[in-house]
Design a protein around this motif. Structure first.
Motif, mmCIF file in Angstrom:
data_model
loop_
_atom_site.group_PDB
_atom_site.id
_atom_site.type_symbol
_atom_site.label_atom_id
_atom_site.label_comp_id
_atom_site.label_asym_id
_atom_site.label_seq_id
_atom_site.Cartn_x
_atom_site.Cartn_y
_atom_site.Cartn_z
ATOM 1 N N VAL A 191 14.737 -49.406 37.390
ATOM 2 C CA VAL A 191 13.828 -49.300 38.553
ATOM 3 C C VAL A 191 12.945 -50.534 38.659
ATOM 4 O O VAL A 191 12.259 -50.532 37.469
ATOM 5 C CB VAL A 191 13.358 -47.996 38.560
ATOM 6 N N PHE A 192 12.699 -51.270 39.495
ATOM 7 C CA PHE A 192 11.637 -52.427 39.456
ATOM 8 C C PHE A 192 10.283 -51.646 40.102
ATOM 9 O O PHE A 192 10.407 -51.460 41.325
ATOM 10 C CB PHE A 192 12.102 -53.281 40.252
ATOM 11 N N ASP A 193 9.376 -51.584 39.152
ATOM 12 C CA ASP A 193 8.433 -50.686 39.657
ATOM 13 C C ASP A 193 7.019 -51.629 39.818
ATOM 14 O O ASP A 193 6.232 -51.696 38.738
ATOM 15 C CB ASP A 193 8.181 -49.696 38.759
ATOM 16 N N PHE A 194 6.931 -52.529 40.781
ATOM 17 C CA PHE A 194 5.821 -53.266 41.219
ATOM 18 C C PHE A 194 5.177 -52.817 42.154
ATOM 19 O O PHE A 194 5.349 -52.129 43.103
ATOM 20 C CB PHE A 194 6.361 -54.985 41.447
ATOM 21 N N GLU A 195 3.637 -53.650 42.258
ATOM 22 C CA GLU A 195 2.891 -53.061 43.466
ATOM 23 C C GLU A 195 3.580 -53.511 44.684
ATOM 24 O O GLU A 195 4.238 -54.589 44.716
ATOM 25 C CB GLU A 195 1.494 -53.684 43.194
ATOM 26 N N LYS A 196 3.287 -52.830 45.804
ATOM 27 C CA LYS A 196 3.837 -53.196 47.204
ATOM 28 C C LYS A 196 3.522 -54.615 47.294
ATOM 29 O O LYS A 196 4.235 -55.394 47.904
ATOM 30 C CB LYS A 196 3.262 -52.246 47.961
ATOM 31 N N ASP A 197 2.309 -55.027 47.118
ATOM 32 C CA ASP A 197 1.553 -56.432 47.732
ATOM 33 C C ASP A 197 2.363 -57.606 46.874
ATOM 34 O O ASP A 197 2.563 -58.518 47.499
ATOM 35 C CB ASP A 197 0.184 -56.582 47.432
ATOM 36 N N ILE A 198 2.638 -57.279 45.703
ATOM 37 C CA ILE A 198 3.613 -58.313 45.073
ATOM 38 C C ILE A 198 5.012 -58.505 45.484
ATOM 39 O O ILE A 198 5.478 -59.524 45.822
ATOM 40 C CB ILE A 198 3.827 -57.941 43.572
ATOM 41 N N CYS A 199 5.630 -57.328 45.954
ATOM 42 C CA CYS A 199 6.957 -57.513 46.614
ATOM 43 C C CYS A 199 6.819 -58.087 48.171
ATOM 44 O O CYS A 199 7.650 -58.848 48.479
ATOM 45 C CB CYS A 199 7.570 -55.933 46.810
#
Length: 138
Positions: free
Chosen positions: A54-62
């Motif tokens: 699971v890649f759990d990154f902030e939405k803004d980074i995505c």
């Protein structure tokens, strides 16, 4: 799936790869257990283990990374924010509950994985790749 055109083609290719003794890596969002079930079933029928990352990154980074991608088969940079926001709203990651007698990670919803990893940084992603490639101990 983006480059093959349909999910069915992707499923068929995964089955064929497993039948040929190859490793199938499914790189897609699979935002809920129903979407992941297809791939888990294919792995089980192929008698191979299924890992979950699971890649759990902030939405803004995505959003930023998606906007910077050029030549993506399905997402134009101008649509990136909307697509990523929709996926973020729909995303229901597996929730690990413990390990079973065979050492597999049991998750909510009945999902079971040999290995479950949550990646929250680019450094973690690099280390995980290294562990899969055998460059460092996992």
């Amino acid at each position: 799936q983006d480059s093959l055109g349909t999910r069915r083609k992707c499923e068929a290719l995964a089955r064929r790869a497993l039948a040929e003794g190859k490793v199938a890596v499914i790189d897609r969002c699979n935002f809920d257990s129903d979407q992941r079930k297809t791939w888990i079933d294919i792995a089980e029928k192929g008698s191979v283990h299924c890992d979950c990352i699971v890649f759990d990154f902030e939405k803004d980074i995505c959003v930023t990374r998606c906007q910077k991608r050029r030549g993506h088969e399905t997402v134009h940079p101008s649509k990136a924010a909307g697509v990523v926001s929709m996926m973020a709203r729909q995303f229901r990651p597996p929730v690990p509950c413990g390990r079973n007698n065979g050492g597999h990670v049991e998750c909510s919803g009945g999902e079971r994985f040999r290995r479950f990893e949550r990646v929250c940084s680019f450094n973690m992603a690099d280390n995980l790749v290294d562990s899969y490639l055998g460059r460092v101990a996992s």
